[in-house]
Design a protein around this motif. Sequence first.
Motif, PDB file in Angstrom:
ATOM      1  N   GLU A 372      98.689  28.219 -21.838  1.00  0.00           N
ATOM      2  CA  GLU A 372      99.793  28.160 -22.685  1.00  0.00           C
ATOM      3  C   GLU A 372     100.463  26.152 -23.672  1.00  0.00           C
ATOM      4  O   GLU A 372      99.705  26.483 -24.561  1.00  0.00           O
ATOM      5  N   ALA A 376      98.906  25.411 -27.278  1.00  0.00           N
ATOM      6  CA  ALA A 376     100.095  25.023 -28.522  1.00  0.00           C
ATOM      7  C   ALA A 376      99.517  23.960 -28.758  1.00  0.00           C
ATOM      8  O   ALA A 376      99.910  23.360 -30.075  1.00  0.00           O
ATOM      9  N   ILE A 379      96.604  23.963 -30.716  1.00  0.00           N
ATOM     10  CA  ILE A 379      96.600  24.477 -32.272  1.00  0.00           C
ATOM     11  C   ILE A 379      97.611  23.160 -32.844  1.00  0.00           C
ATOM     12  O   ILE A 379      97.722  22.736 -34.564  1.00  0.00           O
ATOM     13  N   TYR A 380      98.334  22.958 -32.520  1.00  0.00           N
ATOM     14  CA  TYR A 380      99.472  21.971 -33.458  1.00  0.00           C
ATOM     15  C   TYR A 380      98.683  20.111 -33.722  1.00  0.00           C
ATOM     16  O   TYR A 380      98.822  19.914 -34.669  1.00  0.00           O
ATOM     17  N   ASN A 382      95.509  20.822 -34.664  1.00  0.00           N
ATOM     18  CA  ASN A 382      94.275  21.278 -36.087  1.00  0.00           C
ATOM     19  C   ASN A 382      92.805  21.169 -34.947  1.00  0.00           C
ATOM     20  O   ASN A 382      92.210  20.978 -35.706  1.00  0.00           O
ATOM     21  N   LYS A 385      92.256  26.755 -34.773  1.00  0.00           N
ATOM     22  CA  LYS A 385      93.193  27.050 -35.817  1.00  0.00           C
ATOM     23  C   LYS A 385      93.604  28.668 -35.339  1.00  0.00           C
ATOM     24  O   LYS A 385      92.613  29.606 -34.911  1.00  0.00           O
ATOM     25  N   GLY A 386      94.773  29.276 -34.870  1.00  0.00           N
ATOM     26  CA  GLY A 386      95.639  30.287 -35.198  1.00  0.00           C
ATOM     27  C   GLY A 386      96.340  30.252 -34.378  1.00  0.00           C
ATOM     28  O   GLY A 386      96.768  29.726 -34.815  1.00  0.00           O
ATOM     29  N   TYR A 387      97.459  31.212 -33.583  1.00  0.00           N
ATOM     30  CA  TYR A 387      98.457  31.672 -32.946  1.00  0.00           C
ATOM     31  C   TYR A 387      98.534  32.134 -31.810  1.00  0.00           C
ATOM     32  O   TYR A 387      97.550  32.751 -31.474  1.00  0.00           O
ATOM     33  N   PHE A 388     100.191  32.380 -31.169  1.00  0.00           N
ATOM     34  CA  PHE A 388      99.949  33.031 -30.009  1.00  0.00           C
ATOM     35  C   PHE A 388     100.506  34.395 -29.778  1.00  0.00           C
ATOM     36  O   PHE A 388     101.900  34.056 -31.115  1.00  0.00           O
ATOM     37  N   HIS A 390     102.667  35.454 -27.928  1.00  0.00           N
ATOM     38  CA  HIS A 390     103.127  35.642 -26.679  1.00  0.00           C
ATOM     39  C   HIS A 390     103.110  36.998 -25.881  1.00  0.00           C
ATOM     40  O   HIS A 390     103.155  37.171 -25.017  1.00  0.00           O
ATOM     41  N   VAL A 395      95.865  33.552 -27.697  1.00  0.00           N
ATOM     42  CA  VAL A 395      95.160  33.515 -28.655  1.00  0.00           C
ATOM     43  C   VAL A 395      94.196  34.084 -29.580  1.00  0.00           C
ATOM     44  O   VAL A 395      93.437  34.611 -30.217  1.00  0.00           O
ATOM     45  N   SER A 398      92.373  32.134 -36.302  1.00  0.00           N
ATOM     46  CA  SER A 398      91.605  32.664 -37.201  1.00  0.00           C
ATOM     47  C   SER A 398      90.187  32.802 -37.676  1.00  0.00           C
ATOM     48  O   SER A 398      89.075  32.659 -36.512  1.00  0.00           O
TER      49      SER A 398
END
Length: 413
Positions: A372, A376, A379-380, A382, A385-388, A390, A395, A398
């Motif tokens: 995880e 993270a 993603i930070y 770049n 591209k996407g999000y968690f 939780h 994941v 995009s």
Amino acid sequence: MAYLSMGEAHRRITDYLNRFSDAVFSQDGASLKQLLSLSANSPSLLSLADALNVFQDANRLIKQSEKYAQYGEIIAPLFRSLQSYRLGNLVDTYSAFEKAANAFIQEFRNWESAWALEALFVVAYEIRVLAERADKELASNGKSPEKLKGAGSFLMKVFGVLAGKGPKRVGALYVTCQLFKIYFKLGTVHLCRSVIRSIETARIFDFEEFPKRDKVTYMYYTGRLEVFNENFPAADHKLSYALMHCNPNSEANIRMILKYLIPVKLSIGILPKDQLLEKYNLVEYKNVVQALKRGDLRLLRHALQEHEDRFLRSGVFLVLEKLELQVYQRLLKKIYIIQKQKDPSKAHQMKLETIIKALKWLEMDMDLDEVECIVAILIYKNLVKGYFAHKSKVVVLSKQDPFPKLNGRPVNS
């Protein structure tokens, strides 16, 4: 050494004195340069050294004639240096040569044109090489090696003489490159800054005016400094310049440039071809490139471990270590491609569990929290591209370009 009569020794010494004064009188830089090149071991200088060791009163010969006496401050210590060199006493060789070099600089200052630049380059080169050898001798006798440091101070003086206006200034870059070699050898690379500032901020310099050989060396060393400072776009620009303008037949120099340019290119997402690595015998990078292509972290770590000494010595180990994030990105991309083939509608939802399984298959044991954390960071920075999500430990990638290419940009730090 073959037996040498006093008369023959006398003849060899006066012959040198005549050649020296004639070279200066007729402003013949090519001849003068040969008369100063100690470490080239030319037969004529070695036979002069034998003559000096037989005929012990060369100073009297210099003083006797007005023609020679005006250069006595250069020639007398040069003769002492040559005698010591022939006898293998390198500390004495350096000390005497430095005296001769100081006197040469005084004369050079007074000469209007730049006719003696090549001769000055030989003096700058000899100062560095003789100092290195003298330091080896000092170290082997348990004494503190300090001659190379002295050579650096001397060359700063020479740089000052050249960095003014006028035709002599094109010699400043050669001396700068000799200084870089000293500072890199001594591990005092921070001292390069003031010289670089003089070259890059002086209005009187037009970089393209300098000789090609010096521009390549300068870009190579400043490129290495940018690698050291982790300024990869600047390192890429400078090392690429060095590579583009390097003599294509000089394989050793191309190899030296590539040794630093390859890690820089890797860190901005550009992978070299295997043929290039084989041609220039840089096979230590082969597995690093493979690891990036496959997303195989274990292979990357193995490659770094296997060639650790070599990478540490050249100062690129930390640059290569930072490629781990790109390897993780590649691994996620591979998982994404496989999922897309199986079920296109769910391809952009990647379970952390799947990533853990893939890592396990590569014999890398990681728990959920570690994975995880890595995602993270990706993603930070770049790289993904996407999000968690939780709750579901997923994941969500995009739908547009989930794995952005670096396109020659470094991973944002």
